[in-house]
Scaffold this motif. Structure first.
Motif, short mmCIF file in Angstrom:
data_model
loop_
_atom_site.label_atom_id
_atom_site.label_comp_id
_atom_site.label_asym_id
_atom_site.label_seq_id
_atom_site.Cartn_x
_atom_site.Cartn_y
_atom_site.Cartn_z
N ILE A 1 -7.10 -8.44 4.73
CA ILE A 1 -6.01 -7.15 4.60
C ILE A 1 -6.48 -6.89 2.88
CG2 ILE A 1 -4.21 -5.88 4.25
CD1 ILE A 1 -3.48 -8.64 6.18
N ALA A 2 -7.77 -5.66 2.90
CA ALA A 2 -7.91 -5.27 1.19
C ALA A 2 -7.60 -3.64 1.07
CB ALA A 2 -9.96 -6.12 1.43
N ARG A 3 -7.32 -3.87 -0.47
CA ARG A 3 -6.80 -2.62 -0.87
C ARG A 3 -8.25 -2.34 -1.79
NH1 ARG A 3 -0.93 -1.05 -3.27
NH2 ARG A 3 -2.10 1.53 -3.70
N LEU A 4 -9.07 -1.25 -1.19
CA LEU A 4 -9.96 -0.56 -2.30
C LEU A 4 -9.66 0.13 -2.80
CD1 LEU A 4 -12.98 -1.14 -2.94
CD2 LEU A 4 -13.60 1.02 -1.24
N TYR B 1 0.60 -1.00 0.07
CA TYR B 1 0.40 0.11 0.05
C TYR B 1 1.13 0.75 0.31
CZ TYR B 1 -4.11 3.04 1.50
OH TYR B 1 -4.81 3.92 1.55
N GLN B 2 1.96 1.04 1.05
CA GLN B 2 2.55 2.46 0.87
C GLN B 2 3.62 2.46 -0.11
OE1 GLN B 2 4.84 1.79 4.60
NE2 GLN B 2 4.61 3.82 4.97
N SER C 1 -4.56 6.49 3.28
CA SER C 1 -3.66 7.04 3.10
C SER C 1 -2.51 6.58 3.46
CB SER C 1 -3.82 9.14 2.80
OG SER C 1 -1.58 9.36 3.62
N PRO C 2 -1.80 6.53 3.04
CA PRO C 2 -0.32 5.71 4.06
C PRO C 2 0.29 6.43 4.81
CG PRO C 2 -0.03 5.49 1.07
CD PRO C 2 -0.95 6.88 1.22
N ALA C 3 -0.55 8.14 4.79
CA ALA C 3 0.06 8.82 6.24
C ALA C 3 -1.30 8.68 7.45
CB ALA C 3 -0.24 10.02 6.07
N ASP C 4 -2.03 7.61 7.02
CA ASP C 4 -2.75 7.42 8.10
C ASP C 4 -2.76 5.94 8.62
OD1 ASP C 4 -3.45 9.64 8.39
OD2 ASP C 4 -5.18 9.09 7.20
N MET C 5 -1.64 5.01 7.62
CA MET C 5 -1.50 3.38 8.17
C MET C 5 -1.52 3.05 9.49
SD MET C 5 0.30 0.68 5.30
CE MET C 5 1.44 1.55 5.81
N ALA C 6 0.15 3.97 10.00
CA ALA C 6 0.11 3.83 10.98
C ALA C 6 -0.39 3.36 12.47
CB ALA C 6 1.46 4.27 11.83
N THR D 1 -8.94 7.02 -8.36
CA THR D 1 -10.25 8.83 -8.62
C THR D 1 -8.65 9.64 -7.76
OG1 THR D 1 -11.23 8.02 -6.58
CG2 THR D 1 -12.13 7.60 -9.17
N PRO D 2 -9.02 10.72 -7.79
CA PRO D 2 -7.73 11.74 -7.37
C PRO D 2 -7.77 11.65 -6.09
CG PRO D 2 -8.99 13.08 -8.78
CD PRO D 2 -9.94 11.47 -8.54
N ASP D 3 -9.89 12.07 -4.78
CA ASP D 3 -10.02 11.50 -3.98
C ASP D 3 -9.96 11.17 -3.17
OD1 ASP D 3 -10.76 13.29 -1.26
OD2 ASP D 3 -13.37 13.34 -2.62
N GLU D 4 -9.58 10.34 -2.20
CA GLU D 4 -9.40 8.60 -0.97
C GLU D 4 -9.95 8.14 -3.15
OE1 GLU D 4 -12.71 10.07 1.49
OE2 GLU D 4 -10.89 10.86 2.95
N GLY D 5 -9.46 7.93 -3.69
CA GLY D 5 -9.53 6.68 -4.30
C GLY D 5 -8.84 5.62 -4.04
N ASP D 6 -7.78 4.60 -3.27
CA ASP D 6 -7.10 4.10 -2.81
C ASP D 6 -7.16 4.02 -1.09
OD1 ASP D 6 -5.26 2.02 -2.48
OD2 ASP D 6 -3.83 3.06 -4.23
#
Length: 184
Positions: free
Chosen positions: A76-79, A41-42, A125-130, A50-55
């Motif tokens: 564990i899913a990636r949307l 994911y990172q 966002s990867p920033a929120d993954m932790a 989509t540019p806004d919250e697309g992943d």
């Protein structure tokens, strides 16, 4: 013309990453699976979404039966929210890449996990993954399962849809159906 990769190749990309790490699905434990999906994911951020919250990255627990008996599942899913020409608040196309770890019901699962509420944690966002991983590490299911070998581990890529207005659903409303709008 965008140079981004089509999310339809995400399953191939994930399987290539597993091979590159000299891992296999058989015997993959929950901490390894989380490390794998977190790194994926990172680091793989060039999909056409989509540019806004697309992943999104989502971790959930659920009780499922897919023809091999009832299992306790941690997914564990990636949307991937796919770009579309029509803007609307209605259902939009998406792909969901899932790594599922399914556990047999043993005494630990039956007495330690089943009495607990189901949960899911997600980030856009990867920033929120932790913080997702930290929340997960406090779940009883994680504590009970982190040292257990799953009965079954598999990867699937599914076509689905999502509602743009439901990108932040209540924590009890997700489980196996996270990112899917048209189910009860």
């Amino acid at each position: 013309m965008s140079m981004n990769r089509n999310p339809s190749q995400a399953e191939k990309d994930l399987r290539a990453l597993i091979r590159a790490n000299k891992q296999t699905l058989k015997g993959m434990m929950l901490p390894q699976a989380l490390d794998l999906m977190s790194a994926y994911y990172q680091n793989a951020r060039d999909y056409d979404v989509t540019p806004d919250e697309g992943d999104a990255l989502v971790v959930y627990d659920d009780i499922t039966n897919r023809g091999r008996g009832t299992r306790f599942e941690v997914g564990i899913a990636r949307l991937f929210c796919l770009p579309t020409k029509k803007s609307s608040t209605g259902p939009q196309p998406a792909l969901r890449l899932r790594l599922r770890l399914c556990y047999k019901f043993d005494m630990d699962v039956a007495t330690g996990i089943l009495p607990e509420d189901t949960w899911s944690h997600y980030c856009w966002s990867p920033a929120d993954m932790a913080s997702v991983l930290e929340q997960l590490s406090n779940e009883t299911a994680y504590q009970v399962l982190k040292d257990k070998v799953p009965a079954e581990v598999n990867i699937s890529l599914e076509e689905t849809t999502y509602l743009p207005t439901k990108k932040h659903p209540a924590s009890d409303a997700q489980q196996n159906w996270w990112g899917v709008w048209d189910v009860d």
